[in-house]
Design an enzyme around this catalytic site. Structure first.
Site, PDB file in Angstrom:
ATOM      1  N   SER A 217       2.822  -6.416   2.870  1.00  0.00           N
ATOM      2  CA  SER A 217       1.729  -5.595   2.335  1.00  0.00           C
ATOM      3  C   SER A 217       0.697  -6.498   1.660  1.00  0.00           C
ATOM      4  CB  SER A 217       2.289  -4.539   1.370  1.00  0.00           C
ATOM      5  OG  SER A 217       1.276  -3.664   0.941  1.00  0.00           O
ATOM      6  N   THR A 218       0.507  -6.363   0.345  1.00  0.00           N
ATOM      7  CA  THR A 218      -0.515  -7.132  -0.365  1.00  0.00           C
ATOM      8  C   THR A 218      -0.318  -8.631  -0.151  1.00  0.00           C
ATOM      9  OG1 THR A 218      -0.439  -5.438  -2.076  1.00  0.00           O
ATOM     10  CG2 THR A 218      -1.653  -7.455  -2.580  1.00  0.00           C
TER      11      THR A 218
ATOM     12  N   HIS B 136       0.842  -3.102   5.844  1.00  0.00           N
ATOM     13  CA  HIS B 136       0.159  -1.937   5.288  1.00  0.00           C
ATOM     14  C   HIS B 136      -1.351  -2.158   5.356  1.00  0.00           C
ATOM     15  CE1 HIS B 136       3.975  -1.165   2.668  1.00  0.00           C
ATOM     16  NE2 HIS B 136       4.114  -0.711   3.898  1.00  0.00           N
TER      17      HIS B 136
ATOM     18  N   ASP C 139       8.774  -0.597  -0.170  1.00  0.00           N
ATOM     19  CA  ASP C 139       8.927  -0.241   1.233  1.00  0.00           C
ATOM     20  C   ASP C 139       9.698  -1.347   1.956  1.00  0.00           C
ATOM     21  OD1 ASP C 139       8.647   1.183   3.595  1.00  0.00           O
ATOM     22  OD2 ASP C 139       6.687   0.297   4.062  1.00  0.00           O
TER      23      ASP C 139
ATOM     24  N   MET D  82       3.286  -5.021  -2.531  1.00  0.00           N
ATOM     25  CA  MET D  82       3.515  -4.108  -3.643  1.00  0.00           C
ATOM     26  C   MET D  82       4.511  -3.033  -3.238  1.00  0.00           C
ATOM     27  SD  MET D  82       0.656  -1.749  -5.604  1.00  0.00           S
ATOM     28  CE  MET D  82       0.130  -0.932  -4.111  1.00  0.00           C
TER      29      MET D  82
END
Length: 374
Positions: A194-195, A221, A317, A314
């Protein structure tokens, strides 16, 4: 004179934010949303990059929300100066969901922007402001964990496990090895990120050899359009074939499939083939695509004959999916805290005792290759 570096938790009791946008309406919307939170302080705003750089030096913010298209000095040029002169300052880009906006945002992420959010407009209504609030506040907080969110450091590596650690490993699983079957022939690699993901993937995927003997499936994401541009960028840098996944694609060795924005990616058997399925079922962990969805389906198709990789990001997940895969014998690799932009997703897996390898980002690709070659 340059500012002193901040720690990851910030130097102040509140997170200090500077809002930069050429629209006075957008500056007010962003500032009002931020001020609703007692742990955040809007130190000021700026209408362009020139003024923003002056105010960063004056007000020493922890984080800047940065518009892309501005007069005098645009977002990309401003970002370059921030990273050169104020490297401790976190930067969240404000991007429009257009081809041009997505392309510039991808460039900004490659230059060191920490995250991005969908840009609001002067015509923004209550629903859009609520969506902004839902998006912005967690993105700001992810960089400055406090209280319960600031987890203590991992315990030291048990001496009996140190001897089994290869040069790629920083820290093994926090729990004793489970009575699980390890597979001699691995059939796929699944990745959740993600991030900080675009830069992490740009480190990992191009470092994998052209003869990688299995398909690689990635959930990053990102919204629509961004995932296609990410795939194109990685394709230009890699020896493997990298593409945004499409419904019905047959998985092939040496190919990398990135879940398209706003679609879950699952895997299914079709005769001797594994095919990709896409759906828009409910988000999981507030995400679509979701890592857990991919990991669960990979377990159904490959059992534990996979390498599961969790990179910077973050939230949590991927944790449940990893838990299921590892119970079947999958090998789990996570990125370490020092090289992660945000140690949320990989941190949950490591702290849950589910990681076989906790690696610096530069060692992820060699560790994947090592596992695939047995």
């Amino acid at each position: 004179m340059l500012n002193a570096p901040h720690s990851k938790t910030g130097l102040h009791s509140r997170i200090r934010v500077l809002v930069v946008d050429d629209s006075v309406v957008v500056r007010k919307i962003l500032s009002d949303v931020l001020r609703e939170n007692p742990d955040m302080e809007v130190v000021g705003s700026a209408p362009n990059g020139v003024v923003a750089l002056q105010r960063i030096a004056q007000w020493n913010p922890d984080l800047v929300t940065l518009d892309i298209e501005m007069p005098e000095l645009d977002g990309i040029a401003t970002l370059r100066e921030i990273k050169r002169n104020h490297p401790h300052v976190r930067v969240i880009m404000c991007s429009s969901l257009t081809e041009r906006g997505a392309g510039i945002t991808m460039e900004a992420l490659s230059l060191g922007a920490d995250d991005y959010l969908t840009k609001v407009s002067a015509a923004t209504g209550p629903a859009a402001i609520e969506a902004l609030r839902t998006q912005l506040i967690p993105k700001v907080r992810q960089f400055f964990p406090r209280g319960d969110a600031a987890k203590p450091p991992l315990p030291p590596v048990p001496r009996e496990r140190q001897a089994t650690m290869g040069p790629a490993l920083v820290r093994p699983s926090m729990t004793p090895p489970r009575s699980i079957v390890r597979h001699n022939r691995l059939r796929a690699v699944v990745v959740g990120v993600s991030t900080g993901g675009p830069n992490a993937l740009a480190e990992v995927i191009p470092a994998l050899p052209a003869d990688t003997p299995v398909p690689i499936f990635i959930v990053q994401h990102m919204p629509p359009m961004f995932t296609r541009l990410l795939a194109e960028r990685l394709q230009s840098q890699s020896k493997l074939q990298v593409m945004e996944a499409k419904e019905g694609m047959v998985a092939a060795a040496g190919h990398v499939y990135i879940a398209p924005g706003d679609f879950h990616m699952t895997l299914a058997r079709s005769g001797h083939d594994v095919v990709i399925r896409l759906n828009q079922e409910q988000p999981e962990n507030s995400c679509r695509p979701a890592v857990d969805v991919l990991f669960r389906s990979a377990a159904g198709v490959y059992g534990g004959a996979v390498v599961a990789v969790v990179l910077t990001g973050m939230g949590q997940d991927g944790f449940r999916g990893v838990e299921h895969l590892r119970s079947l014998g999958a090998h789990v690799i996570v990125q370490d805290e020092a090289s992660s932009v945000v140690w949320g997703m990989p941190g949950y897996v490591a702290r849950g005792g589910l990681a076989d390898s906790v690696c610096d980002l530069r060692r992820i690709a060699p560790e994947i290759t090592h596992q695939l070659r047995g």
